[in-house]
Design a protein around this motif. Structure first.
Motif, mmCIF file in Angstrom:
data_model
loop_
_atom_site.group_PDB
_atom_site.id
_atom_site.type_symbol
_atom_site.label_atom_id
_atom_site.label_comp_id
_atom_site.label_asym_id
_atom_site.label_seq_id
_atom_site.Cartn_x
_atom_site.Cartn_y
_atom_site.Cartn_z
ATOM 1 N N LEU A 75 0.828 -1.208 0.000
ATOM 2 C CA LEU A 75 0.000 0.000 0.000
ATOM 3 C C LEU A 75 0.860 1.254 0.000
ATOM 4 O O LEU A 75 0.597 2.205 -0.748
ATOM 5 C CB LEU A 75 -0.922 -0.008 1.225
ATOM 6 C CG LEU A 75 -1.775 1.241 1.448
ATOM 7 C CD1 LEU A 75 -2.721 1.456 0.282
ATOM 8 C CD2 LEU A 75 -2.554 1.131 2.764
ATOM 9 N N ILE A 83 1.216 4.306 -2.963
ATOM 10 C CA ILE A 83 1.047 5.733 -2.698
ATOM 11 C C ILE A 83 2.329 6.499 -3.016
ATOM 12 O O ILE A 83 2.299 7.592 -3.591
ATOM 13 C CB ILE A 83 0.630 5.952 -1.236
ATOM 14 C CG1 ILE A 83 -0.749 5.340 -0.981
ATOM 15 C CG2 ILE A 83 0.614 7.435 -0.891
ATOM 16 C CD1 ILE A 83 -1.207 5.416 0.447
ATOM 17 N N LYS A 86 -5.473 11.175 -8.157
ATOM 18 C CA LYS A 86 -4.770 11.585 -6.946
ATOM 19 C C LYS A 86 -5.098 13.011 -6.502
ATOM 20 O O LYS A 86 -4.714 13.412 -5.403
ATOM 21 C CB LYS A 86 -3.261 11.423 -7.119
ATOM 22 C CG LYS A 86 -2.650 12.329 -8.151
ATOM 23 C CD LYS A 86 -1.148 12.059 -8.207
ATOM 24 C CE LYS A 86 -0.479 12.963 -9.212
ATOM 25 N NZ LYS A 86 0.975 12.726 -9.233
ATOM 26 N N TRP A 105 -10.400 12.046 -1.527
ATOM 27 C CA TRP A 105 -10.283 10.748 -0.873
ATOM 28 C C TRP A 105 -8.854 10.228 -0.911
ATOM 29 O O TRP A 105 -8.408 9.566 0.029
ATOM 30 C CB TRP A 105 -11.223 9.723 -1.511
ATOM 31 C CG TRP A 105 -10.858 9.313 -2.910
ATOM 32 C CD1 TRP A 105 -11.341 9.839 -4.065
ATOM 33 C CD2 TRP A 105 -9.942 8.286 -3.304
ATOM 34 N NE1 TRP A 105 -10.789 9.225 -5.155
ATOM 35 C CE2 TRP A 105 -9.922 8.269 -4.724
ATOM 36 C CE3 TRP A 105 -9.142 7.388 -2.610
ATOM 37 C CZ2 TRP A 105 -9.129 7.379 -5.447
ATOM 38 C CZ3 TRP A 105 -8.350 6.505 -3.326
ATOM 39 C CH2 TRP A 105 -8.340 6.501 -4.724
ATOM 40 N N PHE A 106 -8.124 10.584 -1.977
ATOM 41 C CA PHE A 106 -6.736 10.130 -2.061
ATOM 42 C C PHE A 106 -5.887 10.815 -1.002
ATOM 43 O O PHE A 106 -5.043 10.188 -0.355
ATOM 44 C CB PHE A 106 -6.162 10.407 -3.451
ATOM 45 C CG PHE A 106 -4.692 10.089 -3.551
ATOM 46 C CD1 PHE A 106 -4.263 8.781 -3.674
ATOM 47 C CD2 PHE A 106 -3.744 11.109 -3.508
ATOM 48 C CE1 PHE A 106 -2.914 8.483 -3.753
ATOM 49 C CE2 PHE A 106 -2.399 10.812 -3.584
ATOM 50 C CZ PHE A 106 -1.975 9.501 -3.703
ATOM 51 N N VAL A 160 -6.646 9.133 2.327
ATOM 52 C CA VAL A 160 -5.990 7.825 2.426
ATOM 53 C C VAL A 160 -4.492 7.989 2.640
ATOM 54 O O VAL A 160 -3.877 7.290 3.448
ATOM 55 C CB VAL A 160 -6.251 6.992 1.150
ATOM 56 C CG1 VAL A 160 -5.401 5.721 1.151
ATOM 57 C CG2 VAL A 160 -7.726 6.621 1.048
ATOM 58 N N GLN A 161 -3.905 8.937 1.937
ATOM 59 C CA GLN A 161 -2.474 9.187 2.055
ATOM 60 C C GLN A 161 -2.115 9.627 3.476
ATOM 61 O O GLN A 161 -1.146 9.138 4.071
ATOM 62 C CB GLN A 161 -2.070 10.263 1.050
ATOM 63 C CG GLN A 161 -0.607 10.626 1.070
ATOM 64 C CD GLN A 161 -0.268 11.620 -0.012
ATOM 65 O OE1 GLN A 161 -0.145 11.275 -1.173
ATOM 66 N NE2 GLN A 161 -0.116 12.879 0.363
ATOM 67 N N LEU A 184 -3.936 9.156 6.251
ATOM 68 C CA LEU A 184 -4.201 8.057 7.179
ATOM 69 C C LEU A 184 -3.082 7.030 7.151
ATOM 70 O O LEU A 184 -2.681 6.492 8.191
ATOM 71 C CB LEU A 184 -5.533 7.386 6.831
ATOM 72 C CG LEU A 184 -6.804 8.143 7.226
ATOM 73 C CD1 LEU A 184 -8.039 7.383 6.733
ATOM 74 C CD2 LEU A 184 -6.872 8.331 8.738
ATOM 75 N N THR A 185 -2.556 6.755 5.962
ATOM 76 C CA THR A 185 -1.448 5.812 5.846
ATOM 77 C C THR A 185 -0.225 6.325 6.597
ATOM 78 O O THR A 185 0.465 5.568 7.280
ATOM 79 C CB THR A 185 -1.088 5.586 4.364
ATOM 80 O OG1 THR A 185 -2.237 5.124 3.656
ATOM 81 C CG2 THR A 185 0.023 4.553 4.236
#
Length: 207
Positions: A23, A27, A180, A184-185, A188-189, A191-192
């Protein structure tokens, strides 16, 4: 033996460490703004480096006992390497290194360095996280009398690991690169990045 090694590599894709690194790699590649051809080349080099690293590990693990393997996979070198990488990458994903990375994202040397570093850390994490699988392969191949005979199962394991990883990363990064700019991207980025740093901190206290 060879089929067992190949299946071991394929199964390793589902382990937590490998899954998370996959993952992160997806990214990270999307952050490097690579063209279609450059992305395919970068992923190919990434997979090739992992196979080479496992071949080198096979040389060092020649005639290695399970206890030696356990201590090797949990060595401080692996731990510190992973900690430094996780924290740095986590900060990068969160945007704290935006000033630095914005000046380097277009630098070919920087992009190459990111791929090399990620391949090293990916190898370290996959090796450490799949110890039981690799241990089983080495035990089954314990009667090998030459370095080539010892290295071959690990090479096949690495091939089984990198084929699905390469395909997943290529198609997912291709999909993400088109979207990107979506909110939402970015979520997610971020949060990662938070998860990566949090797990690293927890690992320091637990380990």
């Amino acid at each position: 033996m060879y089929i067992q090694s190949l299946l071991g590599g394929l199964i390793s894709v589902l382990t937590p460490g490998v899954f998370l690194m996959t993952l992160i790699l997806i990214i990270a590649l999307s952050r490097l703004n690579l063209t279609k051809d450059a992305r395919l080349f970068a992923i190919s080099i990434f997979c090739a480096l992992i196979i080479i690293y496992y071949a080198i590990l096979g040389v060092f693990l020649n005639n290695t006992t399970p206890n030696d393997l356990a201590s090797f996979s949990s060595s401080l070198i692996f731990k510190y390497l992973i900690i430094i990488f996780n924290v740095t990458l986590g900060l990068w994903l969160l945007g704290f290194l935006k000033v630095i990375s914005s000046n380097l994202d277009s630098n070919r040397l920087f992009k190459s360095l990111v791929i090399v570093i990620m391949s090293i850390v990916f190898t370290a994490i996959s090796f450490s996280g799949t110890g039981p699988i690799i241990g089983t392969i080495l035990i089954a191949n314990s009667e090998a009398t030459t370095i080539i005979a010892t290295v071959t199962p690990l090479l096949i394991f690495a091939i089984g690991l990198t084929i699905p990883i390469g395909l997943i990363v290529y198609f997912m990064s291709k999909l993400i690169s088109k979207k990107k700019e979506k909110k939402w991207f970015n979520i997610v980025q971020s949060l990662t990045g938070v998860i990566l740093i949090t797990l690293t901190i927890i690992g320091l206290f637990v380990g």
